[in-house]
Design a protein around this motif. Structure first.
Motif, PDB file in Angstrom:
ATOM      1  N   VAL A 161      73.281  36.446  38.540  1.00 49.69           N
ATOM      2  CA  VAL A 161      72.596  37.590  37.928  1.00 49.69           C
ATOM      3  C   VAL A 161      73.589  38.571  37.314  1.00 49.69           C
ATOM      4  N   ARG A 162      74.756  38.716  37.911  1.00 47.99           N
ATOM      5  CA  ARG A 162      75.760  39.617  37.338  1.00 47.99           C
ATOM      6  C   ARG A 162      76.308  39.071  36.027  1.00 47.99           C
ATOM      7  N   GLY A 163      76.258  37.750  35.864  1.00 46.46           N
ATOM      8  CA  GLY A 163      76.768  37.139  34.650  1.00 46.46           C
ATOM      9  C   GLY A 163      75.791  37.154  33.489  1.00 46.46           C
ATOM     10  N   HIS A 164      74.506  37.359  33.782  1.00 47.46           N
ATOM     11  CA  HIS A 164      73.497  37.259  32.721  1.00 47.46           C
ATOM     12  C   HIS A 164      72.735  38.556  32.454  1.00 47.46           C
ATOM     13  N   ASP A 223      64.041  39.307  29.918  1.00 46.14           N
ATOM     14  CA  ASP A 223      63.098  38.421  29.228  1.00 46.14           C
ATOM     15  C   ASP A 223      62.961  37.071  29.920  1.00 46.14           C
ATOM     16  N   GLY A 224      61.901  36.368  29.565  1.00 43.26           N
ATOM     17  CA  GLY A 224      61.595  35.078  30.175  1.00 43.26           C
ATOM     18  C   GLY A 224      62.688  34.035  30.012  1.00 43.26           C
ATOM     19  N   PRO A 225      63.250  33.848  28.804  1.00 43.09           N
ATOM     20  CA  PRO A 225      64.324  32.852  28.644  1.00 43.09           C
ATOM     21  C   PRO A 225      65.524  33.102  29.553  1.00 43.09           C
ATOM     22  N   THR A 226      65.880  34.383  29.749  1.00 46.30           N
ATOM     23  CA  THR A 226      67.010  34.695  30.639  1.00 46.30           C
ATOM     24  C   THR A 226      66.673  34.342  32.086  1.00 46.30           C
ATOM     25  N   LEU A 227      65.444  34.640  32.504  1.00 47.39           N
ATOM     26  CA  LEU A 227      65.013  34.285  33.860  1.00 47.39           C
ATOM     27  C   LEU A 227      65.037  32.770  34.050  1.00 47.39           C
ATOM     28  N   ASP A 228      64.553  32.035  33.055  1.00 47.65           N
ATOM     29  CA  ASP A 228      64.554  30.571  33.135  1.00 47.65           C
ATOM     30  C   ASP A 228      65.976  30.029  33.195  1.00 47.65           C
ATOM     31  N   LEU A 229      66.871  30.629  32.416  1.00 48.47           N
ATOM     32  CA  LEU A 229      68.266  30.191  32.407  1.00 48.47           C
ATOM     33  C   LEU A 229      68.904  30.387  33.774  1.00 48.47           C
TER      34      LEU A 229
END
Length: 336
Positions: free
Chosen positions: A73-76, A88-94
């Motif tokens: 989570v610190r990286g994204h 956003d959803g794509p970041t959560l999925d990643l």
């Protein structure tokens, strides 16, 4: 003549603190990254054990998994973001993909992983504000801590600005006041209530009692008592109440039911959404206590209201009839 120890120069008051923290956390971080890199390279996720009682990670890799969640989570997600809901959803999925690619996360706990990501992100921001935003003199640090290479200067500037507003200071002051009202000291350490529960099971086993599930009032008590037996006056008061309630349970005077259990009765408060006292983080009220009574539908409520209105109308009719007989002196009919 013994060689003199060279004094370390500290141009930035936070550099020494950063070095100390790097030594403390660096080894654990490198270990986790090496394990994860190997898991991705071999396409073989690290085997996690899942506790049967609360369906949370356990065993020797549980702490490594928690560390990897923090690293991910610190990286994204930037520290400059003001609200987790804006991710956003794509970041959560990643991020979820990186977690499940490194560790074998069971599918029914994917939502829990997303919640854990948000929880550790908020804790990270608290750590940045508490330990890294100010130097030893109390002045604001205008450069990001070197420990976190992912924080850019722009993100750090935005973080400092958002944590320097009057609104933030007011919220921080209120939170400190609320924390100051806590009447019990928690001694559970980094292991949390999962570690406390292990201690409780060992204590019970030493007394010849084997249990599969530990009631939360036992873990709450053990978590608020030091290994030397120290407790605050408030915890001692609750402990005495629990002892009396246990006797009531044995005598059948009190029957724990759902959220109205022994701990709630002793403390005098039911749990509110967002936490459950005495259990590991990540367990919701519904998961621990089960679903509450089903809420009636709108149609069911209307039906109950109509039934009550009919009863009220009958009572009004009876009242009018009795008033008529009282005024006229006639005998009431028994047919009614």
């Amino acid at each position: 003549m013994a060689p003199q120890r060279r004094k370390r120069s500290r141009k930035n008051p936070s550099d020494g603190e950063a070095s100390r923290k790097k030594r403390r956390y660096g080894h654990r971080g490198r270990t986790v990254l090496d394990m994860v890199a190997k898991a991705f390279k071999e396409k073989k996720p690290i085997e996690l054990e899942w506790d049967k009682e609360d369906n949370l990670p356990t065993g020797k890799y549980a702490s490594k998994f928690s560390s990897w969640i923090g690293v991910t989570v610190r990286g994204h997600v930037s520290c400059a973001l003001d609200n987790w809901e804006k991710v956003d959803g794509p970041t959560l999925d990643l991020m979820l993909g990186e977690l499940t690619g490194a560790f074998n996360v069971i599918e029914e706990r994917h939502d829990w992983c997303l919640q854990k990501l948000g929880e550790l992100w908020r804790k990270w921001k608290c750590t940045l504000h508490r330990k890294w935003m100010y130097d030893e003199t109390g002045a604001v640090q205008m450069t990001p801590p070197s420990l976190y290479k992912q924080i850019t200067q722009d993100h750090w500037n935005a973080f400092v600005a958002s944590h320097s507003t009057e609104d933030f200071k007011a919220i921080s002051k209120k939170n400190k006041e609320n924390a100051g009202r806590r009447r019990g000291t928690y001694y559970g350490s980094r292991a949390g209530y999962r570690g406390v529960r292990v201690k409780v099971k060992k204590d019970l086993a030493a007394k010849g009692k084997q249990v599969e599930k530990v009631d939360r009032y036992l873990t709450w008590l053990r978590g608020h008592k030091s290994d030397k037996g120290d407790m605050t006056d408030y915890v001692k008061e609750v402990a005495l109440k629990i002892e009396a309630i246990e006797k009531d349970v044995e005598a059948g005077v009190f029957v724990p039911k759902g959220r109205e259990d022994i701990l709630a009765k002793a403390i005098g408060k039911l749990e509110h959404p967002g936490r459950v006292r005495g259990v590991p983080q990540g367990i919701s009220i519904t998961e621990y206590f089960g679903k509450g009574p089903k809420k009636p539908t709108r149609e069911e409520l209307y039906e109950k209201i109509n039934c009550m209105q009919v009863k009220i109308d009958d009572i009004e009719k009876m009242k009018a009839m009795m008033m008529h007989f009282w005024q006229s002196g006639e005998k009431p009919s028994l047919k009614y």
